[in-house]
Write an enzyme that holds these catalytic residues in place. Structure first.
Site, PDB file in Angstrom:
ATOM      1  N   SER A   1       0.830  -1.211   0.000  1.00 20.90           N
ATOM      2  CA  SER A   1       0.000   0.000   0.000  1.00 20.90           C
ATOM      3  C   SER A   1       0.864   1.260   0.000  1.00 20.90           C
ATOM      4  CB  SER A   1      -0.897   0.036   1.244  1.00 20.90           C
ATOM      5  OG  SER A   1      -1.744  -1.080   1.292  1.00 20.90           O
TER       6      SER A   1
HETATM    7  N1  SAH Z   1      -1.002  -4.484   4.024  1.00 21.97           N
HETATM    8  C1  SAH Z   1      -0.418  -4.898   2.766  1.00 21.97           C
HETATM    9  C2  SAH Z   1      -1.388  -4.666   1.626  1.00 21.97           C
HETATM   10  C3  SAH Z   1      -1.275  -5.742   0.613  1.00 21.97           C
HETATM   11  S1  SAH Z   1      -2.504  -5.673  -0.644  1.00 21.97           S
HETATM   12  C4  SAH Z   1       0.887  -4.187   2.493  1.00 21.97           C
HETATM   13  O1  SAH Z   1       1.066  -3.045   2.945  1.00 21.97           O
HETATM   14  O2  SAH Z   1       1.734  -4.754   1.809  1.00 21.97           O
HETATM   15  C5  SAH Z   1      -3.860  -6.545   0.060  1.00 21.97           C
HETATM   16  C6  SAH Z   1      -3.604  -7.994   0.464  1.00 21.97           C
HETATM   17  O3  SAH Z   1      -4.859  -8.550   0.858  1.00 21.97           O
HETATM   18  C7  SAH Z   1      -3.084  -8.883  -0.650  1.00 21.97           C
HETATM   19  O4  SAH Z   1      -1.879  -9.485  -0.232  1.00 21.97           O
HETATM   20  C8  SAH Z   1      -4.194  -9.911  -0.854  1.00 21.97           C
HETATM   21  O5  SAH Z   1      -3.730 -11.187  -1.203  1.00 21.97           O
HETATM   22  C9  SAH Z   1      -4.860  -9.921   0.512  1.00 21.97           C
HETATM   23  N2  SAH Z   1      -6.242 -10.405   0.538  1.00 21.97           N
HETATM   24  C10 SAH Z   1      -7.229 -10.213  -0.369  1.00 21.97           C
HETATM   25  N3  SAH Z   1      -8.364 -10.822   0.010  1.00 21.97           N
HETATM   26  C11 SAH Z   1      -8.108 -11.406   1.224  1.00 21.97           C
HETATM   27  C12 SAH Z   1      -8.880 -12.179   2.136  1.00 21.97           C
HETATM   28  N4  SAH Z   1     -10.161 -12.486   1.905  1.00 21.97           N
HETATM   29  N5  SAH Z   1      -8.286 -12.610   3.280  1.00 21.97           N
HETATM   30  C13 SAH Z   1      -6.980 -12.307   3.550  1.00 21.97           C
HETATM   31  N6  SAH Z   1      -6.204 -11.582   2.715  1.00 21.97           N
HETATM   32  C14 SAH Z   1      -6.749 -11.136   1.571  1.00 21.97           C
END
Ligand code: SAH
Length: 204
Positions: free
Chosen positions: A55
């Site tokens: 993010s």
């Molecule tokens: N907090 C992270 C954001 C990553 S993007 C960072 O700063 O790097 C969002 C993440 O949510 C992705 O890795 C995706 O695989 C995960 N995601 C999407 N749907 C999900 C779900 N139902 N349960 C858990 N994780 C999920």
């Protein structure tokens, strides 16, 4: 470079000193894919494994600020991804449970936390839609992927006084804050538009 990034976020409206200090402390470049480290202190999202993104720092700071973390708070994060948001929550002295549904990212980031000495309470491979009933209730829940709607399970797993920070919407998301006022009442605030990768329900 981290100090400069914190200044940029401050200029964009982040006021919480502890959040800005956490941005000054956590080495974002170590959470990025090789080839992108040089861009780590720009206020931008970047690609990570499994077609996901780390993010944007402003988004991480904004969500962290809305969560109002106090030391010792029990926090659930949905979407571990690179682990950067997790590290910011740990820097704010939260006890963090974090869930990731992409196996590749789960394994990679779990290993990275161990190597770096970051200690979330637990990194869980699974579907965050369901929350974590065995550990609930939480002081705060943060969702870092765009949810088509608010999962009811997450609202039900908040303590009274607890906060859920969740981007809601399909193409564009509205950052939404729910505060649990009592067993049955929630206060809802909408706080502007963002763009996230989607929160996916079933593994496909
Ligand atoms: N907090 C992270 C954001 C990553 S993007 C960072 O700063 O790097 C969002 C993440 O949510 C992705 O890795 C995706 O695989 C995960 N995601 C999407 N749907 C999900 C779900 N139902 N349960 C858990 N994780 C999920």
């Amino acid at each position: 470079m981290r100090n400069k990034l914190a200044d940029v976020l401050k200029a964009k409206g982040i006021v919480d000193r502890k959040v800005l200090d956490a941005i000054r402390t956590v080495p974002r470049h170590l959470f990025m894919e090789s080839g992108f480290e040089g861009h780590a202190y720009q206020d931008k999202a970047f690609p990570i494994a499994a077609d996901q993104t780390i993010s944007q720092p402003y988004t991480v700071a904004f969500q962290s600020e809305l969560l109002e973390v106090r030391p010792g708070d029990l926090i659930l994060e949905i979407g571990t991804g690179s682990g950067y948001q997790t590290a910011i929550l740990l820097q704010l002295k939260a006890k963090v449970y974090t869930i990731e549904r992409q196996l590749e990212l789960f394994k990679k980031t779990n290993l990275f936390f161990k190597k770096m000495g970051y200690r979330p309470k637990k990194v869980i491979f699974g579907d965050g839609y369901k929350g974590l009933p065995e550990i609930a209730p939480f002081d705060g829940i943060i969702v870092t992927a765009g949810a088509p709607e608010v999962p009811k399970a997450l609202l039900s797993q908040l303590k009274v006084g607890g906060r859920l920070v969740i981007p809601v919407g399909l193409n564009e998301q509205i950052m939404t804050l729910y505060i649990r006022k009592s067993e049955k009442e929630f206060e809802k605030k909408e706080l502007g538009a963002f763009r996230f990768v989607p929160l996916l329900q079933d593994k496909n």
